[in-house]
Design an enzyme around this catalytic site. Structure first.
Site, mmCIF file in Angstrom:
data_model
loop_
_atom_site.group_PDB
_atom_site.id
_atom_site.type_symbol
_atom_site.label_atom_id
_atom_site.label_comp_id
_atom_site.label_asym_id
_atom_site.label_seq_id
_atom_site.Cartn_x
_atom_site.Cartn_y
_atom_site.Cartn_z
ATOM 1 N N GLU A 109 0.862 -1.198 0.000
ATOM 2 C CA GLU A 109 0.000 0.000 0.000
ATOM 3 C C GLU A 109 0.892 1.240 0.000
ATOM 4 O O GLU A 109 1.990 1.211 0.561
ATOM 5 C CB GLU A 109 -0.883 -0.101 1.259
ATOM 6 C CG GLU A 109 -1.634 1.124 1.714
ATOM 7 C CD GLU A 109 -2.851 1.438 0.889
ATOM 8 O OE1 GLU A 109 -2.705 1.507 -0.345
ATOM 9 O OE2 GLU A 109 -3.931 1.649 1.469
ATOM 10 N N ASP A 113 -3.649 5.961 6.090
ATOM 11 C CA ASP A 113 -4.181 7.206 6.657
ATOM 12 C C ASP A 113 -5.218 6.826 7.717
ATOM 13 O O ASP A 113 -4.868 6.580 8.862
ATOM 14 C CB ASP A 113 -4.759 8.049 5.513
ATOM 15 C CG ASP A 113 -5.202 9.429 5.942
ATOM 16 O OD1 ASP A 113 -5.199 9.718 7.148
ATOM 17 O OD2 ASP A 113 -5.555 10.246 5.077
ATOM 18 N N GLY A 115 -6.909 4.106 7.633
ATOM 19 C CA GLY A 115 -6.861 2.655 7.754
ATOM 20 C C GLY A 115 -8.103 1.947 7.252
ATOM 21 O O GLY A 115 -8.173 0.727 7.245
ATOM 22 N N THR A 117 -9.364 1.577 4.220
ATOM 23 C CA THR A 117 -9.144 0.744 3.038
ATOM 24 C C THR A 117 -8.513 -0.587 3.428
ATOM 25 O O THR A 117 -8.971 -1.654 3.017
ATOM 26 C CB THR A 117 -8.205 1.476 2.045
ATOM 27 O OG1 THR A 117 -8.661 2.809 1.888
ATOM 28 C CG2 THR A 117 -8.158 0.775 0.712
ATOM 29 N N LYS A 141 0.808 7.151 8.555
ATOM 30 C CA LYS A 141 0.543 8.388 9.308
ATOM 31 C C LYS A 141 0.290 8.122 10.789
ATOM 32 O O LYS A 141 0.228 9.066 11.571
ATOM 33 C CB LYS A 141 -0.651 9.136 8.696
ATOM 34 C CG LYS A 141 -0.343 9.769 7.339
ATOM 35 C CD LYS A 141 -1.489 10.670 6.879
ATOM 36 C CE LYS A 141 -1.207 11.256 5.506
ATOM 37 N NZ LYS A 141 -2.371 11.964 4.954
ATOM 38 N N ASP A 169 -1.322 10.557 -5.280
ATOM 39 C CA ASP A 169 -1.929 11.592 -6.115
ATOM 40 C C ASP A 169 -2.738 12.585 -5.317
ATOM 41 O O ASP A 169 -3.139 12.330 -4.179
ATOM 42 C CB ASP A 169 -2.876 10.944 -7.137
ATOM 43 C CG ASP A 169 -4.178 10.473 -6.479
ATOM 44 O OD1 ASP A 169 -4.108 9.701 -5.497
ATOM 45 O OD2 ASP A 169 -5.263 10.901 -6.919
ATOM 46 N N ARG A 175 1.366 11.951 -9.411
ATOM 47 C CA ARG A 175 1.852 10.585 -9.147
ATOM 48 C C ARG A 175 3.275 10.379 -9.652
ATOM 49 O O ARG A 175 4.017 9.561 -9.131
ATOM 50 C CB ARG A 175 0.960 9.545 -9.831
ATOM 51 C CG ARG A 175 -0.421 9.396 -9.232
ATOM 52 C CD ARG A 175 -1.069 8.106 -9.752
ATOM 53 N NE ARG A 175 -2.513 8.091 -9.557
ATOM 54 C CZ ARG A 175 -3.125 7.703 -8.438
ATOM 55 N NH1 ARG A 175 -2.428 7.294 -7.408
ATOM 56 N NH2 ARG A 175 -4.444 7.710 -8.347
HETATM 57 P P1 IMP Z 1 -7.181 5.263 4.304
HETATM 58 O O1 IMP Z 1 -8.225 4.273 3.919
HETATM 59 O O2 IMP Z 1 -7.764 6.523 4.944
HETATM 60 O O3 IMP Z 1 -6.049 4.691 5.139
HETATM 61 O O4 IMP Z 1 -6.545 5.861 2.967
HETATM 62 C C1 IMP Z 1 -6.005 5.029 2.048
HETATM 63 C C2 IMP Z 1 -5.832 5.641 0.682
HETATM 64 O O5 IMP Z 1 -6.158 7.041 0.632
HETATM 65 C C3 IMP Z 1 -4.389 5.524 0.303
HETATM 66 O O6 IMP Z 1 -4.131 4.292 -0.311
HETATM 67 C C4 IMP Z 1 -4.225 6.694 -0.629
HETATM 68 O O7 IMP Z 1 -4.596 6.313 -1.944
HETATM 69 C C5 IMP Z 1 -5.188 7.728 -0.109
HETATM 70 N N1 IMP Z 1 -4.477 8.681 0.762
HETATM 71 C C6 IMP Z 1 -4.504 8.763 2.102
HETATM 72 N N2 IMP Z 1 -3.719 9.765 2.548
HETATM 73 C C7 IMP Z 1 -3.148 10.312 1.444
HETATM 74 C C8 IMP Z 1 -2.205 11.396 1.229
HETATM 75 O O8 IMP Z 1 -1.693 12.062 2.144
HETATM 76 N N3 IMP Z 1 -1.890 11.645 -0.069
HETATM 77 C C9 IMP Z 1 -2.392 10.947 -1.127
HETATM 78 N N4 IMP Z 1 -3.267 9.941 -0.970
HETATM 79 C C10 IMP Z 1 -3.649 9.635 0.297
HETATM 80 MG MG MG Z 2 -5.489 8.118 -3.988
#
Ligand code: IMP
Ligand code: MG
Length: 191
Positions: A109, A113, A115, A117, A141, A169, A175
């Site tokens: 991954e 962020d 978590g 996903t 993070k 992105d 990217r």
């Molecule tokens: P989560 O589900 O909030 O942990 O976020 C997962 C997905 O959000 C990552 O795989 C990224 O594609 C996108 N993402 C989260 N934080 C960032 C960031 O700071 N910059 C770019 N993409 C992010």
């Molecule tokens: Mg993204």
């Protein structure tokens, strides 16, 4: 080192607040991760599964640093808007063609962020009964309380900012940058 004009040329003049991790630091750390992964998996079949699109550059560098046989595939998960609930199930838009059962699965991954996903994907992948399931994240993070599975391999602890580059992105831009940078305040996404 990135001179200002080089960055502006790459971004088409859009402002980057700060280069958080430069290309040389990333290369060093990715090679270390490759060594950690090489030593961790002593036997069995290893499938390295990249979560698209964010992991595509990291994956290509990482797999070249893993010094044992392994296979490579990708996952594409459907993205949800901000109204998602953590109990929801993730859907795979592209599902790996190879079987996961009985193999070591290393999910790759770009950044952890909230978590959300990963929590969904871990549940889904565990149903496929892999021999082991681990996560390798370039950036973490450390904002997410109680991840279903804490990443075993982490490139860097990331600041709580929105980061772009090296696969990450903002609205599909940035990217291609060879480094990771934070966006200037005017470029920050609104969620
Ligand atoms: P989560 O589900 O909030 O942990 O976020 C997962 C997905 O959000 C990552 O795989 C990224 O594609 C996108 N993402 C989260 N934080 C960032 C960031 O700071 N910059 C770019 N993409 C992010
Ligand atoms: Mg993204």
């Amino acid at each position: 080192m990135h001179v200002e004009s080089d960055i502006l040329r790459r971004t088409g003049g859009r402002a980057i607040a700060e280069v958080t991790f430069d290309a040389a630091s990333i290369a060093t750390r990715v090679n270390e991760l490759g060594e950690e992964i090489t030593h961790h998996y002593r036997d069995g079949e290893l499938l390295v599964l990249g979560l698209l699109k964010g992991s595509f550059i990291f994956m290509s560098d990482l797999v070249r640093a893993i010094m044992r046989p392994h296979q490579v595939d990708f996952l594409v998960a459907s993205s949800y808007g901000s109204g998602t609930t953590s109990s929801g199930t993730v859907q795979l838009v592209y599902d790996p063609e190879t079987t996961l059962t009985g193999r070591h699965i290393l999910l790759v991954e770009d950044i952890v962020d909230s978590g959300r996903t990963l929590n969904r994907l871990v549940r889904l992948l565990e149903q496929r009964r892999p021999r082991t399931l681990e996560i390798c994240a370039l950036l973490h993070k450390h904002l997410a309380p109680g991840l279903a599975l804490e990443p075993r391999f982490v490139g860097f602890d990331a600041p709580p900012q929105f980061l772009v580059g090296y696969g990450l992105d903002h609205a599909e831009d940035f990217r291609h940058l060879p480094f990771v940078a934070s966006l200037a305040p005017g470029e920050q996404p609104t969620e």
